[in-house]
Write a protein that holds these residues in place. Structure first.
Motif, PDB file in Angstrom:
ATOM      1  N   GLY A 116       0.841  -1.184   0.000  1.00 49.30           N
ATOM      2  CA  GLY A 116       0.000   0.000   0.000  1.00 49.30           C
ATOM      3  C   GLY A 116       0.878   1.237   0.000  1.00 49.30           C
ATOM      4  N   ALA A 117       0.359   2.340  -0.550  1.00 51.34           N
ATOM      5  CA  ALA A 117       1.131   3.583  -0.616  1.00 51.34           C
ATOM      6  C   ALA A 117       0.278   4.758  -0.155  1.00 51.34           C
ATOM      7  CB  ALA A 117       1.627   3.829  -2.039  1.00 51.34           C
ATOM      8  N   TYR A 118       0.912   5.683   0.562  1.00 47.09           N
ATOM      9  CA  TYR A 118       0.259   6.907   0.997  1.00 47.09           C
ATOM     10  C   TYR A 118       0.528   7.997  -0.037  1.00 47.09           C
ATOM     11  CZ  TYR A 118       0.195   4.790   5.714  1.00 47.09           C
ATOM     12  OH  TYR A 118       0.010   3.970   6.806  1.00 47.09           O
ATOM     13  N   VAL A 119      -0.530   8.672  -0.467  1.00 50.04           N
ATOM     14  CA  VAL A 119      -0.400   9.782  -1.411  1.00 50.04           C
ATOM     15  C   VAL A 119      -0.975  11.040  -0.768  1.00 50.04           C
ATOM     16  CG1 VAL A 119      -1.122  10.707  -3.643  1.00 50.04           C
ATOM     17  CG2 VAL A 119      -0.501   8.298  -3.433  1.00 50.04           C
ATOM     18  N   ALA A 120      -0.232  12.138  -0.911  1.00 52.88           N
ATOM     19  CA  ALA A 120      -0.669  13.426  -0.373  1.00 52.88           C
ATOM     20  C   ALA A 120      -0.091  14.534  -1.241  1.00 52.88           C
ATOM     21  CB  ALA A 120      -0.211  13.584   1.077  1.00 52.88           C
ATOM     22  N   ARG A 171     -10.782  11.402  -6.154  1.00 55.58           N
ATOM     23  CA  ARG A 171     -11.439  12.695  -6.402  1.00 55.58           C
ATOM     24  C   ARG A 171     -11.507  13.549  -5.146  1.00 55.58           C
ATOM     25  NH1 ARG A 171     -14.975   9.585  -9.775  1.00 55.58           N
ATOM     26  NH2 ARG A 171     -16.542   9.498  -8.115  1.00 55.58           N
ATOM     27  N   ASP A 172     -11.781  12.922  -4.001  1.00 56.52           N
ATOM     28  CA  ASP A 172     -11.855  13.698  -2.765  1.00 56.52           C
ATOM     29  C   ASP A 172     -10.489  14.208  -2.327  1.00 56.52           C
ATOM     30  OD1 ASP A 172     -14.561  13.626  -2.595  1.00 56.52           O
ATOM     31  OD2 ASP A 172     -14.658  12.656  -0.635  1.00 56.52           O
ATOM     32  N   LEU A 173      -9.431  13.467  -2.645  1.00 57.15           N
ATOM     33  CA  LEU A 173      -8.085  13.982  -2.368  1.00 57.15           C
ATOM     34  C   LEU A 173      -7.811  15.209  -3.227  1.00 57.15           C
ATOM     35  CD1 LEU A 173      -5.271  13.612  -0.983  1.00 57.15           C
ATOM     36  CD2 LEU A 173      -4.595  12.316  -3.023  1.00 57.15           C
ATOM     37  N   LEU A 174      -8.110  15.124  -4.514  1.00 57.72           N
ATOM     38  CA  LEU A 174      -7.878  16.241  -5.422  1.00 57.72           C
ATOM     39  C   LEU A 174      -8.722  17.456  -5.045  1.00 57.72           C
ATOM     40  CD1 LEU A 174      -7.799  14.336  -8.852  1.00 57.72           C
ATOM     41  CD2 LEU A 174      -5.853  15.120  -7.502  1.00 57.72           C
ATOM     42  N   ALA A 175      -9.906  17.199  -4.485  1.00 54.93           N
ATOM     43  CA  ALA A 175     -10.800  18.294  -4.116  1.00 54.93           C
ATOM     44  C   ALA A 175     -10.460  18.899  -2.761  1.00 54.93           C
ATOM     45  CB  ALA A 175     -12.245  17.802  -4.114  1.00 54.93           C
ATOM     46  N   PHE A 200       0.743  16.302  -6.367  1.00 57.47           N
ATOM     47  CA  PHE A 200       0.556  15.201  -5.416  1.00 57.47           C
ATOM     48  C   PHE A 200       1.632  14.148  -5.679  1.00 57.47           C
ATOM     49  CE2 PHE A 200      -3.497  17.278  -5.560  1.00 57.47           C
ATOM     50  CZ  PHE A 200      -3.985  17.189  -4.268  1.00 57.47           C
ATOM     51  N   GLU A 201       1.997  13.411  -4.642  1.00 62.87           N
ATOM     52  CA  GLU A 201       3.045  12.403  -4.795  1.00 62.87           C
ATOM     53  C   GLU A 201       2.908  11.311  -3.741  1.00 62.87           C
ATOM     54  OE1 GLU A 201       6.664  14.434  -2.228  1.00 62.87           O
ATOM     55  OE2 GLU A 201       6.373  15.102  -4.309  1.00 62.87           O
TER      56      GLU A 201
END
Length: 261
Positions: A116-120, A171-175, A200-201
């Motif tokens: 799994g990977a965390y993106v922020a 989509r909710d991350l981008l928003a 984002f990365e």
């Protein structure tokens, strides 16, 4: 004469039964994938056909078994019930082999594994997972990442929000409604390359944890022993001839295939 007619009737019924069995044996295997695209594993091309790493891998496995197959999109939340009810014959959709799932279905040998990977956002500087207190993280429900978040992040103070579909999380991350998300590393590599995800990365990967099981396998009904045996032989074949590795390198730029060798 009555005996002769009875014999003919029995013979006819037997032959009809044999014919029906032969026809059923040649029916296409229905491969269940999530109806929601999950690129680069499963998604629709410009002509509307399903493609992706797992779709092409499924085709290679069916060729190795000399069986006709058909892709059958199914809602992720109902994909195991669809298998159990007979609507589909197997699940090939990045489903990790876990103890909980093995209680209700069987699996083939694992064919790939990714963490799994965390993106922020690129400027997200909090330590993961120690600095997540008060943060909001999005995860797709009914996944190993959701299980990991529930087990490993519950003491970190993070607010875990579950979604039915992976694209809803993205989509909710981008928003800006989420601080970060946790999902499959390969899928997240593709996501951060999108134009809309500029800024984002991938910030970190999840450690090895029993929530992730032993890798991704093909989900099957417990009584389908012959199909499991055939699929395991086919998985070994596409590993030995390099098909799995070749597809993995083409889609991901790295080899994620699991081989017994």
């Amino acid at each position: 004469m009555k005996l002769h007619l009875l014999t003919v009737t029995i013979l006819t019924t037997t032959l009809t039964g044999i014919g029906m069995s032969s026809a059923l044996a040649e029916e296409p295997l229905r491969i269940g994938i999530s109806a929601e695209p999950y690129p680069p594993f499963t998604y629709t091309s410009s002509d509307g056909a399903w493609t992706g790493f797992e779709v092409e891998l499924a085709e290679a496995l069916c060729d190795a078994m000399q069986r006709e197959c058909e892709i059958t999109p199914t809602g992720w939340s109902g994909i195991i019930p669809s298998l159990q009810s007979g609507r589909i014959d197997m699940i090939m959709n990045s489903m990790s082999i876990t103890e909980a799932r093995q209680r209700v279905i069987d699996f083939s040998s694992p064919y790939y594994f990714t963490p799994g990977a965390y993106v922020a956002a690129s400027d997200f500087s909090d330590e993961i997972p120690a600095g997540l207190d008060g943060k909001v993280i999005g995860v797709q429900s009914a996944t190993t990442n959701a299980t990991f978040a529930r087990r490993a992040l519950r003491d970190s103070g993070v607010d875990v929000r579950l979604y039915d579909q992976a694209e809803q999380v993205n989509r909710d991350l981008l928003a800006g409604r989420l601080d970060l998300i946790l999902a499959d590393e390969i899928a997240m590599r593709e996501f951060v390359e999108r134009d809309e995800a500029a800024g984002f990365e991938i910030k970190a990967t999840a450690p090895h944890h029993d929530a992730y099981g032993e890798g991704v396998g093909i989900g099957l009904r417990k009584e389908d022993d012959e199909l499991i045996e055939a699929l395991n032989a086919a998985i070994a074949e596409i590993n030995a001839n390099g098909t799995c590795s070749s597809l993995s390198e083409r889609y991901f730029g790295t080899d994620v295939c699991i081989s017994d060798e």
